[in-house]
Every structure is written in C-alpha cells, then in structure tokens.
Design an enzyme around this catalytic site. Structure first.
Site, PDB file in Angstrom:
ATOM      1  N   LYS A 135       0.860  -1.183   0.000  1.00  0.00           N
ATOM      2  CA  LYS A 135       0.000   0.000   0.000  1.00  0.00           C
ATOM      3  C   LYS A 135       0.892   1.226   0.000  1.00  0.00           C
ATOM      4  CE  LYS A 135      -4.439   0.741  -0.008  1.00  0.00           C
ATOM      5  NZ  LYS A 135      -5.504  -0.170  -0.473  1.00  0.00           N
ATOM      6  N   ASP A 168      -6.806   4.103  -4.947  1.00  0.00           N
ATOM      7  CA  ASP A 168      -7.475   3.905  -3.657  1.00  0.00           C
ATOM      8  C   ASP A 168      -8.205   5.232  -3.400  1.00  0.00           C
ATOM      9  OD1 ASP A 168      -7.539   1.877  -1.263  1.00  0.00           O
ATOM     10  OD2 ASP A 168      -7.247   3.807  -0.296  1.00  0.00           O
TER      11      ASP A 168
HETATM   12  O1  2IT Z   1      -7.902  -1.704  -1.390  1.00  0.00           O
HETATM   13  C1  2IT Z   1      -7.718  -2.174  -2.522  1.00  0.00           C
HETATM   14  O2  2IT Z   1      -7.794  -3.381  -2.751  1.00  0.00           O
HETATM   15  C2  2IT Z   1      -7.376  -1.242  -3.597  1.00  0.00           C
HETATM   16  N1  2IT Z   1      -7.271  -0.043  -3.360  1.00  0.00           N
HETATM   17  C3  2IT Z   1      -7.093  -1.758  -4.982  1.00  0.00           C
HETATM   18  C4  2IT Z   1      -5.677  -2.168  -5.112  1.00  0.00           C
HETATM   19  C5  2IT Z   1      -5.258  -2.587  -6.491  1.00  0.00           C
HETATM   20  O3  2IT Z   1      -4.053  -2.900  -6.629  1.00  0.00           O
HETATM   21  O4  2IT Z   1      -6.053  -2.613  -7.429  1.00  0.00           O
END
Ligand code: 2IT
Length: 439
Positions: free
Chosen positions: A118, A158
């Site tokens: 993240k 996100d």
């Molecule tokens: O919380 C999540 O799963 C996302 N923000 C998507 C992450 C992604 O790599 O598509």
C-alpha cells in the site's frame, strides 16, 4: 500482540488489523507447529520494507507545498507487491500499514499471484485544480519510481486516486523509465487499462454479497440497501445492486448522508459521477437536484432502516452502536466494502446476533482482482472483452465466498466470514513463506 504494541506504540489501525487476523487464525496456527518453528507470524506482521519520502510541489499561485509520501511493501511471498495509493489528509504510517497487511490476505484470496502493498500521501486532493493534481502526482512518482516495476511492485488507485491520478503518475513513470509496461493498474482503456476495472470493486462486492444471499436462499430483489461514501467503490455497488433488483437508498460524504426513498438509478449515478469529476462535495448538491432526496447533515446512514448495509467509504465508519441500531431496524446482512469499515465492536455485535457479515478483505477483493487481470492482459499484450473480464471477476468472487464457507462455518451452521477469509488467506501466504525458506 504485546510485543507488537511495544514496538509500534500508537499505530492503532495497524494493531487493530493484526489483532483481528491473529485472533481468527489461532486454531490453525496451533494445529500446525511448522508455522511456529518458522516464526511465520513474527515475519508476516512486519512489512518487508517501508519507504517514506518528501513530495514538494507548486500550487497554482506558485506557493510551495510539502507532503509526505509512503510505499509499504508488505509481503511478496505469492507474487509482486500489489496495492493502491491513498491520497487523503488522514494518511499516516499506521493507516498504510493496516492497509498493506489487509491487502496481503485479500490478494491471496483473489486466486491470483499477487503480494501485498500500500502507499499514499497526506496530500488532500479536495478543491485542487487539475494542474495541481498533475504536479503533485508527478512529484510523487519522481520518488516512487525507484522501487516499483511491473514484476516487483504494481501500485493502483485507492481513496483519492482514480483514473486521472493514475494517468499522471504513469506518464511520469514512463518518462523516467522509458518503458511501456503494466507498472500501474487502473490505467485508461486506450493505454493498457482493463475493461471493468473502474467498476470492479463495487461489482465484485455486489457479486460476493449476492453469494451470501444465495447461500441463505435469498436474493437482492426488493431489498433496501444502505451504502456509505460515493468514491471509487460506492457507485459500482449502487449500479450493480440496482441491476440485481435491490434499492440503494443512501450515499454519504464527510458531512452527512443522502436519503433517497425512491432509490438511486443509472441516471442519478451518472449525475453523481459527473459532479465527482469536479473534486468537490457531491452529496448535498444531490438533494438540490433530486427533490425526493433529503440531505441529513452530520450523520451516518446506519440509522436508516434497511435489509442490507454496505459500508463503502473508509475504515472504522461503522461502530458497535451503529451495528446495534442496524440490528434493531431489522438488518439481515452486512457486507463491508471499505477496508476495515467496521470496528471490532461492530463485528462482535453482528456475530453475536448471527447476522451474516462479509469482511472487506473478501468483499472488496474484486478491485485488486481485476487489477491482477489488467496485469495479465498487459503481460500478454492483449485485451479481454467485458464479458471475459466480468466472468473471471464472477469466478473470483464465488471462489472467495467458497473459501469463507470452507474455513468459517461454525458448528451451528453460521458462517463466520471473518474467520473464513483470514484463515484461507493466511494458509496461502504462510505456506508460500514456508516453501521459500527463511528470507
Ligand atoms: O484496497 C484495494 O484493494 C485497492 N485499493 C485496490 C488495489 C489494487 O491494486 O487494485
């Protein structure tokens, strides 16, 4: 936990997420001494590495701003680091560590080879001009590019990061690296993006919730559904729930919620999406545009009577009191679409009342799942059709649901989806770590 609390005092969201997982996997852990001897838990709870960096950018009045940027590469036992970038003033190390930890298990559930990560910044996109957003995204990528790559770490959207931001970040990455690869997901359709990616989190969440209903011989038909938020996720939920015959009667923003007795429809959703593109609040103007809707300032939608509640905004947005209120109003199912949207107290209240409760890491896994499909398409240099992507998303969500049933069904037949999702995700990551030795 005690050890972790001493090492990371004050990181409350991170400690909350770890606590929930450790509690649910205790029995599996104790039955499998190989996990203990390889210190799997101690290794799994700490991110592989954390990068923090300064992001300096100029606003339209040529004033200098400084934000903090982060990337948490949490775990890559089953595939390259993968997870979104959150741009929100609340962003800090604890929030991104909780999200990276959750992402590791979520990504394991998708059936695809994706590790967990993240990233983000305390930058606040609200009210910023398009050029300010661009300058920020470019400045952010000027640091981030060093540690990402299509086979190492693949960021995505996100909260606060959607297609536009991914575009600006991708443009800068390409400039720096001179390569056209799937280094980010959520790209535009004509430069490597996947069909259905914008809708995927909301659609997938609705497919998962539908599986919960079907396993109780029930359906969305005629159900009243309350939804919070109206960001990257909530609109896909509203669209798909409406398609399946449910009625979404609420959406919300930071300053209150909308109650629309007639329910959202495709036209109202289009209206909201057009407003959202302006970076401003969209919730209260909705009530001006559609007279049947009322704006309730300063409140959350959990006081509205509903059959199904789908929190789709942010962490800890539904607490124990909200859960008790939902139950008093006759709620039948709760599906957490946001990451860790419910507090531990809320989950306890729902479990005690035997209300089927789907946790975010299972319910919202369709978003990152379709990101995984975007990576596959980029690697093949081919595009799949809407039907192909949607069928794979469907398959993913029902296999996650099956995993929850397999590992979460209790003696009385009640499915503890939290336990099911945590155990299924844990086993996959832990076994991969065992296979790969102490690294
Ligand atoms: O919380 C999540 O799963 C996302 N923000 C998507 C992450 C992604 O790599 O598509």
């Amino acid at each position: 936990m005690t050890n972790l609390e001493t090492k990371h005092p004050g990181e409350k969201e991170y400690l909350q997420a770890v606590h929930e997982v450790l509690e649910s996997i205790e029995s599996i852990y104790n039955e499998n001494p190989q996990y203990e001897s390889a210190k799997i838990i101690e290794r799994l709870v700490e991110p592989d590495r954390v990068l923090t960096f300064r992001v300096s950018w100029l606003d339209d009045d040529e004033q200098v701003h400084v934000n903090l940027g982060y990337r948490i590469q949490f775990n890559n036992a089953i595939g390259p680091y993968k997870g979104g970038i959150r741009l929100h003033p609340s962003v800090n190390l604890s929030i991104l560590k909780f999200l990276g930890f959750e992402q590791t298990f979520k990504n394991a559930l998708t059936t695809l080879p994706l590790g967990g990560a993240k990233g983000g910044s305390d930058f606040n996109p609200k009210g910023k001009s398009d050029t300010e957003i661009m300058r920020f995204c470019q400045a952010f990528m000027l640091e981030l590019w060093r540690i990402i790559g299509p086979n190492t770490d693949v960021p995505a959207g996100d909260i606060g990061t959607g297609g536009r931001e991914i575009g600006y970040m991708y443009g800068m990455y390409k400039k720096l690296k001179s390569e056209n690869t799937g280094v980010l997901t959520g790209k535009g359709l004509n430069w490597g993006g996947s069909l259905i990616r914008p809708e995927a989190t909301g659609f997938g969440a609705t497919y998962f919730t539908n599986e919960m209903l079907v396993s109780n011989n029930d359906s969305f038909k005629g159900k009243i559904v309350t939804v919070s938020g109206f960001g990257n996720v909530a609109w896909g939920v509203a669209l798909k729930v409406t398609e399946l015959g449910g009625k979404v009667v609420t959406i919300s923003g930071p300053d209150g919620y909308i109650y629309d007795e007639k329910g959202l429809d495709a036209d109202k959703i289009d209206y909201l999406l057009a407003l959202r593109a302006s970076n401003n609040d969209i919730v209260s103007p909705y009530a001006d545009e559609f007279p049947e809707a009322i704006f309730v300032p300063g409140k959350k939608p959990w006081e509205v009577k509903c059959d199904i509640a789908m929190p789709s905004a942010t962490q800890n947005e539904l607490n124990g009191e909200d859960a008790a209120q939902l139950i008093a109003n006759g709620v039948k199912y709760v599906a957490e679409v946001s990451n860790m949207g419910c507090t531990p107290e809320a989950i306890e209240v729902l479990h005690d009342a035997k209300i089927p409760f789907g946790p975010g890491k299972a319910v919202n896994a369709g978003g990152v799942g379709v990101s995984g499909l975007e990576m596959s398409q980029n690697a093949m240099k081919l595009n799949w059709t809407v039907d192909e992507v949607d069928a794979k998303l469907h398959h993913m969500m029902s296999s996650i649901h099956m995993a929850c049933i397999k590992f979460g069904t209790e003696d009385d037949g009640y499915v503890n989806y939290v336990k099911g999702a945590n155990i299924a995700g844990f086993i996959k990551v832990a076994d991969a770590m065992l296979d790969q030795g102490i690294v």
